[in-house]
Design an enzyme around this catalytic site. Structure first.
Site, PDB file in Angstrom:
ATOM      1  N   LYS A  22       0.838  -1.212   0.000  1.00 18.16           N
ATOM      2  CA  LYS A  22       0.000   0.000   0.000  1.00 18.16           C
ATOM      3  C   LYS A  22       0.866   1.253   0.000  1.00 18.16           C
ATOM      4  O   LYS A  22       0.634   2.191  -0.773  1.00 18.16           O
ATOM      5  CB  LYS A  22      -0.900   0.007   1.237  1.00 18.16           C
ATOM      6  N   ASN A  23       1.885   1.272   0.873  1.00 20.56           N
ATOM      7  CA  ASN A  23       2.687   2.483   1.026  1.00 20.56           C
ATOM      8  C   ASN A  23       3.630   2.737  -0.148  1.00 20.56           C
ATOM      9  O   ASN A  23       4.237   3.808  -0.236  1.00 20.56           O
ATOM     10  CB  ASN A  23       3.478   2.428   2.332  1.00 20.56           C
ATOM     11  N   CYS A 116      -4.976  13.089  12.435  1.00 26.36           N
ATOM     12  CA  CYS A 116      -4.826  11.657  12.180  1.00 26.36           C
ATOM     13  C   CYS A 116      -4.929  10.939  13.516  1.00 26.36           C
ATOM     14  O   CYS A 116      -4.443  11.441  14.532  1.00 26.36           O
ATOM     15  CB  CYS A 116      -3.471  11.374  11.529  1.00 26.36           C
ATOM     16  N   ARG A 121       1.535  14.184  12.320  1.00 27.68           N
ATOM     17  CA  ARG A 121       2.174  14.055  10.994  1.00 27.68           C
ATOM     18  C   ARG A 121       2.071  15.346  10.165  1.00 27.68           C
ATOM     19  O   ARG A 121       1.445  15.375   9.113  1.00 27.68           O
ATOM     20  CB  ARG A 121       1.570  12.883  10.218  1.00 27.68           C
ATOM     21  N   ASP A 304       4.889   0.529  11.979  1.00 29.06           N
ATOM     22  CA  ASP A 304       3.691  -0.145  11.463  1.00 29.06           C
ATOM     23  C   ASP A 304       3.600  -1.609  11.896  1.00 29.06           C
ATOM     24  O   ASP A 304       2.601  -2.273  11.617  1.00 29.06           O
ATOM     25  CB  ASP A 304       3.660  -0.072   9.926  1.00 29.06           C
ATOM     26  N   ARG A 396      -8.470  -0.490   4.635  1.00 25.75           N
ATOM     27  CA  ARG A 396      -7.607   0.541   4.048  1.00 25.75           C
ATOM     28  C   ARG A 396      -6.245  -0.029   3.664  1.00 25.75           C
ATOM     29  O   ARG A 396      -5.603   0.483   2.742  1.00 25.75           O
ATOM     30  CB  ARG A 396      -7.410   1.697   5.019  1.00 25.75           C
TER      31      ARG A 396
END
Length: 416
Positions: A22-23, A116, A121, A304, A396
């Site tokens: 995803k990133n 967030c 961030r 993460d 997500r």
């Protein structure tokens, strides 16, 4: 709203194919704004965040066709240089359109991402870098307004290591006039994957994979084909799941070199790991041992993976200390894990986890993407039933997670 129902206690066995990262996919999709030619992308994960970024760019005029895990982009007809709040508010990565729009078209209007769940961030490093390249930037009514006839190459030293900041400035620099040097650049594999795509499009970048990127600006970029790298966080999540409940699982379409720090901690916990060029096998036949760690920028232990390892530590032998240095609010899963029987205390930015014999199923609520994954792992290892609410967070960042887990023996289902 969908929920996940998990009946815990099953060992896991079989093969799982890991999806694209995803990133890496999100900035790579944004790179489609940098050229009027066609980009052919493969191994793109089917995720809510991917759907959101494609929706955002389509409303700018970018043509995007998605077929399973392949995406074709064409930026020849972009007319609207704006990222509205309605779309940006749902995903902070939308800020990644700022650099490409400004670099190619000379202007952009992008909503500030806002708050967030896991931390602030801020985007000040993005703005500081673009201003150093000659952009005129104003912030008004929640929007960033940026203009530049043509960005100028310069030396940029960010105050902190920022992944999206590095990616935004990298995409801005490839079409700037002259040489840009990005110091203190993020070294994550996802940043390198974006850089490799940009080189395939005709960009000139040196130092890929290091904390110093040197970019020689070119007049324009052309089309290219690219395969998105494997998702190292999905890889680590499945490895933690097997380590928590026991079993023998081979993960395919992934590489051990993407998450060395996490693999070292899994071995310390008692997992047996073997790997090849594109697979990792994990075997676990005992209760895990507690492992302490401190999150930090790549190549250190990834933030993460903090929540998933905490779930593992909850049922491990011994006591562990988990220190979070990246995001200030990233312990929101602690309360939910304690609802399942964990024994976790918080002291500042450190969680002290005293291992218990087992989790006991209960209703819990996901608070963010990786917290969701930690609750899934806990549910798999729990005695009885666990019902996880708010799994839109999970969607997500994980491509059909419940299907993949079911295929290797988990009793997990999505319920309305």
């Amino acid at each position: 709203m969908d929920k996940l129902l998990i009946r815990g206690g099953n060992r896991l066995s079989g093969d799982v194919v890991i999806s694209g990262a995803k990133n890496a996919a999100l900035p790579i999709l944004c790179a489609g704004l940098l050229t009027a030619d066609t980009l052919n992308l493969s191994n793109v994960p089917n995720l809510q965040d991917v759907t959101t970024i494609l929706k955002l760019m389509r409303q700018m005029g970018l043509r995007a066709e998605q077929n399973d895990h392949s995406v074709t982009l064409n930026g020849g007809d972009i007319t609207k240089l704006e990222a509205p709040y309605e779309l940006v508010k749902t995903m902070r990565a939308s800020i990644l359109v700022l650099g490409p729009l400004l670099s190619r078209f000379g202007e952009a209007k992008v909503s500030l991402p806002g708050g967030c769940a896991i931390g602030s961030r801020p985007v000040d490093q993005h703005i500081k870098g673009l201003q150093a390249m000659g952009a005129e930037i104003t912030i008004d009514a929640g929007y960033i307004y940026a203009k530049a006839k043509r960005l100028k190459g310069t030396r940029i030293v960010t105050d902190m290591i920022t992944v999206t900041g590095t990616e935004n400035l990298l995409m801005a620099a490839v079409l700037a006039e002259g040489e840009t040097v990005l110091e203190n650049a993020a070294r994550e594999p996802e940043v390198s994957d974006l850089a490799h795509l940009l080189v395939a499009m005709g960009a000139k970048i040196e130092g890929i994979g290091s904390d110093r990127l040197v970019i020689q600006g070119v007049d324009k970029l052309h089309g290219a084909s690219h395969t998105v790298i494997a998702d190292r966080i999905e890889t680590g999540t499945f490895l933690c799941a097997v380590a928590a409940v026991g079993g023998d699982v081979t993960l395919k379409n992934t590489r051990s070199s993407l998450l060395d720090a996490a693999l070292d901690k899994l071995r310390e916990a008692g997992a047996i790991l073997t790997s090849g060029d594109d697979w990792i096998r994990v075997q676990m036949a005992r209760r895990p041992k507690a492992v302490s760690f401190r999150t930090t920028e790549y190549p250190g232990f990834p933030t993460d993976m903090q929540a998933q390892f905490m779930a593992l530590n909850c049922i491990a032998e011994g006591t562990s200390h988990v220190t979070e240095t990246i995001f200030e609010n990233r312990f929101m899963h602690v309360q939910e894990l304690n609802r399942l029987g964990a024994a976790i205390d918080i002291e500042g930015n450190t969680a002290i986890v005293k291992g218990v014999e087992k989790f006991v199923g209960a209703p819990v609520m996901a608070t963010d993407l990786r917290a969701s994954a930690s609750l899934v792992i806990a549910g798999l290892a729990a005695q009885g039933e666990t019902l996880i609410e708010r799994i839109y967070h999970l969607d997500r960042g994980y491509d059909r997670m419940e299907n993949k887990l079911s295929s290797i023996g988990a009793r997990i289902e999505r319920v309305k």
